[in-house]
Design an enzyme around this catalytic site. Structure first.
Site, PDB file in Angstrom:
ATOM      1  N   ASP A  69       0.935  -1.213   0.001  1.00 59.99           N
ATOM      2  CA  ASP A  69       0.023   0.018   0.029  1.00 59.99           C
ATOM      3  C   ASP A  69       0.781   1.057  -0.069  1.00 59.99           C
ATOM      4  O   ASP A  69       1.832   1.407   0.479  1.00 59.99           O
ATOM      5  CB  ASP A  69      -0.800   0.137   1.273  1.00 59.99           C
ATOM      6  CG  ASP A  69      -2.108   1.102   1.079  1.00 59.99           C
ATOM      7  OD1 ASP A  69      -3.211   0.551   0.752  1.00 59.99           O
ATOM      8  OD2 ASP A  69      -1.744   2.143   1.015  1.00 59.99           O
ATOM      9  N   ASN A 124     -12.989  -3.144   2.903  1.00 59.86           N
ATOM     10  CA  ASN A 124     -13.854  -1.935   2.845  1.00 59.86           C
ATOM     11  C   ASN A 124     -14.825  -1.824   1.597  1.00 59.86           C
ATOM     12  O   ASN A 124     -14.412  -2.058   0.469  1.00 59.86           O
ATOM     13  CB  ASN A 124     -13.160  -0.740   2.676  1.00 59.86           C
ATOM     14  CG  ASN A 124     -12.262  -0.484   3.818  1.00 59.86           C
ATOM     15  OD1 ASN A 124     -12.672  -0.901   5.245  1.00 59.86           O
ATOM     16  ND2 ASN A 124     -10.851  -0.011   3.696  1.00 59.86           N
ATOM     17  N   GLY A 162     -15.243   3.253   3.845  1.00 57.38           N
ATOM     18  CA  GLY A 162     -13.802   3.729   3.611  1.00 57.38           C
ATOM     19  C   GLY A 162     -13.424   3.212   2.186  1.00 57.38           C
ATOM     20  O   GLY A 162     -12.106   3.550   1.772  1.00 57.38           O
ATOM     21  N   GLN A 163     -14.112   2.759   1.495  1.00 54.27           N
ATOM     22  CA  GLN A 163     -13.543   2.400   0.080  1.00 54.27           C
ATOM     23  C   GLN A 163     -13.402   3.320  -0.808  1.00 54.27           C
ATOM     24  O   GLN A 163     -14.329   4.353  -1.010  1.00 54.27           O
ATOM     25  CB  GLN A 163     -14.483   1.382  -0.814  1.00 54.27           C
ATOM     26  CG  GLN A 163     -14.018   0.833  -2.162  1.00 54.27           C
ATOM     27  CD  GLN A 163     -14.748  -0.271  -2.566  1.00 54.27           C
ATOM     28  OE1 GLN A 163     -15.797  -0.791  -2.016  1.00 54.27           O
ATOM     29  NE2 GLN A 163     -14.106  -0.815  -3.675  1.00 54.27           N
ATOM     30  N   SER A 164     -12.063   3.602  -1.214  1.00 53.08           N
ATOM     31  CA  SER A 164     -11.725   4.699  -2.294  1.00 53.08           C
ATOM     32  C   SER A 164     -11.456   4.287  -3.602  1.00 53.08           C
ATOM     33  O   SER A 164     -11.319   5.042  -4.541  1.00 53.08           O
ATOM     34  CB  SER A 164     -10.706   5.527  -1.445  1.00 53.08           C
ATOM     35  OG  SER A 164      -9.649   4.890  -1.355  1.00 53.08           O
ATOM     36  N   HIS A 176     -10.126  -4.981  -3.520  1.00 52.63           N
ATOM     37  CA  HIS A 176      -8.965  -5.301  -2.739  1.00 52.63           C
ATOM     38  C   HIS A 176      -9.008  -5.674  -1.413  1.00 52.63           C
ATOM     39  O   HIS A 176      -9.752  -4.959  -0.701  1.00 52.63           O
ATOM     40  CB  HIS A 176      -7.904  -3.823  -2.945  1.00 52.63           C
ATOM     41  CG  HIS A 176      -8.616  -2.844  -2.511  1.00 52.63           C
ATOM     42  ND1 HIS A 176      -9.615  -1.931  -3.277  1.00 52.63           N
ATOM     43  CD2 HIS A 176      -8.522  -2.070  -1.460  1.00 52.63           C
ATOM     44  CE1 HIS A 176     -10.008  -1.009  -2.500  1.00 52.63           C
ATOM     45  NE2 HIS A 176      -9.215  -0.899  -1.359  1.00 52.63           N
ATOM     46  N   HIS A 222      -7.079  -5.734   2.250  1.00 57.01           N
ATOM     47  CA  HIS A 222      -5.853  -5.184   3.009  1.00 57.01           C
ATOM     48  C   HIS A 222      -5.433  -6.271   3.916  1.00 57.01           C
ATOM     49  O   HIS A 222      -6.020  -6.752   4.756  1.00 57.01           O
ATOM     50  CB  HIS A 222      -6.381  -4.124   4.036  1.00 57.01           C
ATOM     51  CG  HIS A 222      -6.713  -2.754   3.146  1.00 57.01           C
ATOM     52  ND1 HIS A 222      -6.135  -1.639   2.984  1.00 57.01           N
ATOM     53  CD2 HIS A 222      -8.273  -2.617   2.622  1.00 57.01           C
ATOM     54  CE1 HIS A 222      -6.935  -0.741   2.432  1.00 57.01           C
ATOM     55  NE2 HIS A 222      -7.898  -1.159   2.175  1.00 57.01           N
TER      56      HIS A 222
HETATM   57  P1  AMP Z   1      -9.763   1.600   0.327  1.00 54.08           P
HETATM   58  O1  AMP Z   1      -9.926   2.835   1.228  1.00 54.08           O
HETATM   59  O2  AMP Z   1     -10.047   0.390   1.045  1.00 54.08           O
HETATM   60  O3  AMP Z   1     -10.359   1.528  -1.066  1.00 54.08           O
HETATM   61  O4  AMP Z   1      -8.162   1.316   0.007  1.00 54.08           O
HETATM   62  C1  AMP Z   1      -7.625   1.818  -1.232  1.00 54.08           C
HETATM   63  C2  AMP Z   1      -6.008   1.732  -0.815  1.00 54.08           C
HETATM   64  O5  AMP Z   1      -5.173   2.057  -1.852  1.00 54.08           O
HETATM   65  C3  AMP Z   1      -5.528   2.622   0.517  1.00 54.08           C
HETATM   66  O6  AMP Z   1      -4.950   2.179   1.318  1.00 54.08           O
HETATM   67  C4  AMP Z   1      -4.470   3.839  -0.491  1.00 54.08           C
HETATM   68  O7  AMP Z   1      -3.457   3.898   0.320  1.00 54.08           O
HETATM   69  C5  AMP Z   1      -3.991   2.645  -1.475  1.00 54.08           C
HETATM   70  N1  AMP Z   1      -3.336   3.148  -2.772  1.00 54.08           N
HETATM   71  C6  AMP Z   1      -4.121   4.114  -3.588  1.00 54.08           C
HETATM   72  N2  AMP Z   1      -3.208   4.384  -4.533  1.00 54.08           N
HETATM   73  C7  AMP Z   1      -2.351   3.440  -4.717  1.00 54.08           C
HETATM   74  C8  AMP Z   1      -1.266   3.007  -5.400  1.00 54.08           C
HETATM   75  N3  AMP Z   1      -0.819   3.821  -6.497  1.00 54.08           N
HETATM   76  N4  AMP Z   1      -0.330   2.076  -5.152  1.00 54.08           N
HETATM   77  C9  AMP Z   1      -0.486   1.310  -3.996  1.00 54.08           C
HETATM   78  N5  AMP Z   1      -1.753   1.645  -3.163  1.00 54.08           N
HETATM   79  C10 AMP Z   1      -2.514   2.621  -3.354  1.00 54.08           C
END
Ligand code: AMP
Length: 113
Positions: free
Chosen positions: A29, A86, A92-94, A99, A101
């Site tokens: 991450d 998430n 908290g999914q962004s 994916h 964690h």
């Molecule tokens: P979520 O908030 O559950 O959707 O998790 C998305 C995760 O992706 C977050 O922990 C970010 O830090 C991670 N993330 C975003 N962009 C990248 C990237 N380019 N390489 C690795 N991790 C990333």
């Protein structure tokens, strides 16, 4: 624009890849929330946990096996680790490419925030 994690899977943008097989890719991450923070993603684009189908049963099982393998490799298996999915913004999914964690290397509090 293509999905961010599809681009990582396709190696169009760099990532610290720690595992690859025919169905899954795992990478560090970019903003780690624990000493070990790895994302495990399917090669195929699935937006959220709600988009999994019965055809993905084996895929989901493999994700947890890869998590256990990586936890052992990183030395966090016996002290304990957490696998988090998430689903949707309120959780908290962004990034909308499935994916999981893998987090470890510190004490995990409960309940999560
Ligand atoms: P979520 O908030 O559950 O959707 O998790 C998305 C995760 O992706 C977050 O922990 C970010 O830090 C991670 N993330 C975003 N962009 C990248 C990237 N380019 N390489 C690795 N991790 C990333």
């Amino acid at each position: 624009m293509a999905c961010l994690f599809c681009q990582i899977v396709e190696k169009q943008i760099p990532a610290g890849i720690v595992h690859e097989d025919d169905r899954l890719v795992a990478f560090e991450d970019v903003s780690p929330q624990a000493p070990v923070h790895i994302l495990i993603v399917p090669r195929k684009h699935i937006a959220t946990g709600l988009d999994l189908t019965g055809d993905d049963r084996e895929l989901v099982g493999e994700i947890f096996l890869v998590a256990a393998k990586l936890a052992r490799e990183r030395g966090i298996a016996s002290e304990g680790y957490r696998v988090v999915l998430n689903t949707n913004a309120g959780a908290g999914q962004s990034v909308y490419h499935l994916h999981y964690h893998l987090l470890g290397g510190r004490i995990m509090r409960w309940p999560p925030g």
